[in-house]
Each structure stands twice: as C-alpha cells, then as structure tokens.
Design an enzyme around this catalytic site. Structure first.
Site, PDB file in Angstrom:
ATOM      1  N   ASN A  27       0.792  -1.229   0.000  1.00  0.00           N
ATOM      2  CA  ASN A  27       0.000   0.000   0.000  1.00  0.00           C
ATOM      3  C   ASN A  27       0.828   1.286   0.000  1.00  0.00           C
ATOM      4  OD1 ASN A  27       0.695  -0.834   2.610  1.00  0.00           O
ATOM      5  ND2 ASN A  27      -1.078   0.133   3.540  1.00  0.00           N
ATOM      6  N   GLU A 126       4.761  -4.938  11.895  1.00  0.00           N
ATOM      7  CA  GLU A 126       3.759  -3.871  11.852  1.00  0.00           C
ATOM      8  C   GLU A 126       2.576  -4.423  11.075  1.00  0.00           C
ATOM      9  OE1 GLU A 126       1.317  -1.316  10.880  1.00  0.00           O
ATOM     10  OE2 GLU A 126       2.805  -0.499   9.502  1.00  0.00           O
ATOM     11  N   CYS A 160      -3.099   0.852   7.146  1.00  0.00           N
ATOM     12  CA  CYS A 160      -3.261   0.161   8.432  1.00  0.00           C
ATOM     13  C   CYS A 160      -3.789   1.086   9.517  1.00  0.00           C
ATOM     14  CB  CYS A 160      -1.928  -0.470   8.869  1.00  0.00           C
ATOM     15  SG  CYS A 160      -0.572   0.719   9.029  1.00  0.00           S
TER      16      CYS A 160
END
Length: 358
Positions: A27, A126, A160
């Site tokens: 992303n 992450e 996220c």
C-alpha cells in the site's frame, strides 16, 4: 552507565546483527520498505528485501537502482522479486537473517512470528489495525468531519492506520452523519492519473470482493446504509453505514476499503470500552475542546499511537511508530528503529583489582 562495583566502568554498545530480512506490503511500497532498509543499513547490517509482488518496482527494484547509483557496495542491499508461494517459509527459517522485519496482515504476521520464535529470531512486525475515531460531546463538529473524511478515505482506506470506527457522542450523532455523508458523496472517483481524483481503484479483485461481501453482511446485521456506493471494476465508491453496533462484523474487521462505520455512544466510559473492544491496537483519534481530557483518554485507549484533535493516520520519522495486541511488535522511527536492528552488548572494565568475598 554507573556501576555498583568500585572502580568499574560500564559501557553499552549497539552492534549490528548481521543480515536483516525485510518483507514489505503493497500500500505504501517505497516508504514501508525504506523505513526498515535504511536504519538497518545505517546500523551496519546488510539487507535481503522481498517487496510485495504487486508493487515490486516502486517497493523494490527502484530502491536497488537508487542504492546502486549512490555507490552502495555490492551485497549490502539484496533484492528478491518473487511470489511468496515460490519460496514459502524459507526466507524466515533460513539461519542467516537474524531479524525479520514485516509489514502486512496480522494473519501473516502471526505466522512469521511463530516461525521466528521457533528459531529464536527477533521480529519487527507492523500489522493490521481497527482504529477508533472518537468525537466527544464538546468537539468542533466541522473540524471532526474534515478529519474523518481524510482519515477514512485516504488511499481508498488501504492504510493500516485508517479510521475503522467513528464513535460519535449521541448528542452530535445525527448532525455528524449528515455532514459526513454530504462531504463524502462529493469525493471524485475514477482513474488516479487525474489529479482531482480522491477515490481510485483497490489493489486487486480479491479485495473488491472482500469489500462487497462486508457491505452485504453489514446490511444483514442491521446497519443502515446512509450512502450507497457503487462498484465498477476495481473502483469502489464510498459506502457509509450508520446505526452500527460495535460487535458487528463490519466494526470488528480491518476492511482495507472505502467503507465508513459510524457508531453512537452515550458517555466516556462507554466509548473507551468500545474503542478497546477489538483485537487490534494500532492508532486512534480523539476530538475534544478539552485538551487535557483528550490526553487522558488517549492514555486509556489500548493502542501504540493516539492523536488528540487529529485523525488516526499519522507517521513521522522521529517518533515510535507501531502497535500493540494484534497490531504487532516493535517500533519503527527515530532511535526506536535503531534499537530494532541491533543487538545490545554490555562491556565492563575493572580499572582496579576487586576484593572478592572468597
């Protein structure tokens, strides 16, 4: 560091681990790759990097080309462009990489963490998020709506840290929903080569199907569609659901698409309970005119990051970026990144002979 022993000098060093394995997501491929690669190399390590195959140029080959042109010695940065299915778990199981840095989904992160744990490897993970955006009774509603539109639909929601659940005090709920829908309904969509476009395509057809299925489930569970989106190819225009309860699937999922959920609450105790009722713990946003109240509430939210009078999508190079719970382990940014990619070593020097008890 000081010592409890007379005439002893304590020194603490941070040594490179050797080889760092980096796996990055689609992303924000350049940034999410470089935030691991650069501090790892800066601390004396070499890197083997595997970008997401869908964005292997912007997240991989362009980085290799830049390092080559900058004169980085051969072998310091190494790139693997492949489908993960071709190499399986060998990237993680291999004895040479001593740290695995991964950015991506929670499911894959747990898998990587379990393999790394069996091999006693350090990990920096992450992972996903389900991020609350809280609008308290005293909030400036116009500012909150502006922040919510940006924090929900940036990159079509494929972030996220994106706002997952808007938790709005019941006294402001109707006005907030109306203003939010009015703003969102005007967001331009289509081909992102047009600089005016805000809502572009999702990454692939599989993600489009996931968003479509979540929309149907939300309706079946009783959420009210106050803005009905459309699906044309990979372009999904915004869906907005009101009258959402915090236990609905649409409220508990990491959507990674342009679906907004708005949940009413009655008091601060209830909204903290709602905010923390998730497996994730990455980011949060709180709007209030009482800064001290916002700070105290931010401390109560179970997340690695929280932002008062701002939305949940924030990242700065000198702060500790990361989450708790199913949102991951470790921190990126600033000195915290340097800690992730080194081993700590204590060396003591006894300058005069010690008197031992025997």
């Amino acid at each position: 560091l000081p010592s409890q022993t007379k005439q002893k000098e304590n020194l603490v060093y941070r040594d490179p681990v050797g080889v760092v394995g980096v796996i990055s997501s689609f992303n924000f491929p350049l940034h999410l790759s470089m935030r691991s690669i650069v501090p790892a190399i800066a601390m004396g390590n070499t890197v083997v990097h595997k970008p997401d195959l869908q964005t292997a140029i912007s997240g991989g080959t362009i980085i290799a080309k830049m390092f080559e042109e900058a004169g980085l010695p051969a072998g310091v940065f190494n790139l693997i462009v492949t489908d993960i299915k071709e190499i399986g778990d060998s990237f993680i199981e291999h004895p040479i990489p001593k740290i695995i840095s991964f950015t991506g989904s929670t499911g894959v992160g747990k898998h990587i963490g379990s393999i790394a744990g069996q091999n006693l490897k350090k990990v920096a993970l992450e992972l996903g998020g389900n991020n609350p955006f809280i609008v308290l009774e005293d909030a400036n509603i116009e500012e909150a709506v502006n922040a919510a539109v940006f924090g929900k639909f940036l990159h079509q929601g494929q972030v996220c840290m994106i706002i997952s659940r808007m938790l709005v005090h019941r006294s402001l709920y109707k006005e907030f929903v109306g203003r939010f829908v009015e703003r969102v309904s005007k967001l331009p969509f289509g081909n992102p080569e047009d600089p005016s476009v805000i809502i572009g395509p999702l990454i692939n057809e599989k993600q489009v199907h996931k968003v479509r299925d979540l929309v149907q489930i939300a309706k079946q569970e009783g959420a009210t569609p106050v803005l009905e989106g459309t699906i044309e190819g990979n372009v999904v225009t915004p869906f907005v659901f009101a009258d959402v309860s915090n236990d609905m699937k649409i409220a508990q999922s990491e959507i990674f698409g342009p679906i907004a959920t708005i949940i009413p609450f009655d008091n601060e105790e209830e909204v903290i309970k709602f905010a923390n009722d998730t497996a994730y713990g990455l980011s949060a946003g709180i709007f209030t005119k009482d800064i001290e109240k916002g700070r105290k509430m931010a401390r109560q939210i179970e997340s690695g990051m929280a932002h008062v009078n701002d939305q949940s999508v924030n990242d700065e190079s000198m702060v500790p970026f990361g989450g708790i719970k199913s949102s991951g382990l470790g921190r990126y940014g600033g000195r915290w990144a340097l800690e992730e990619f080194t081993n700590t070593k204590w060396i003591s020097i006894q300058n005069n002979p010690r008197n031992y008890p025997f």
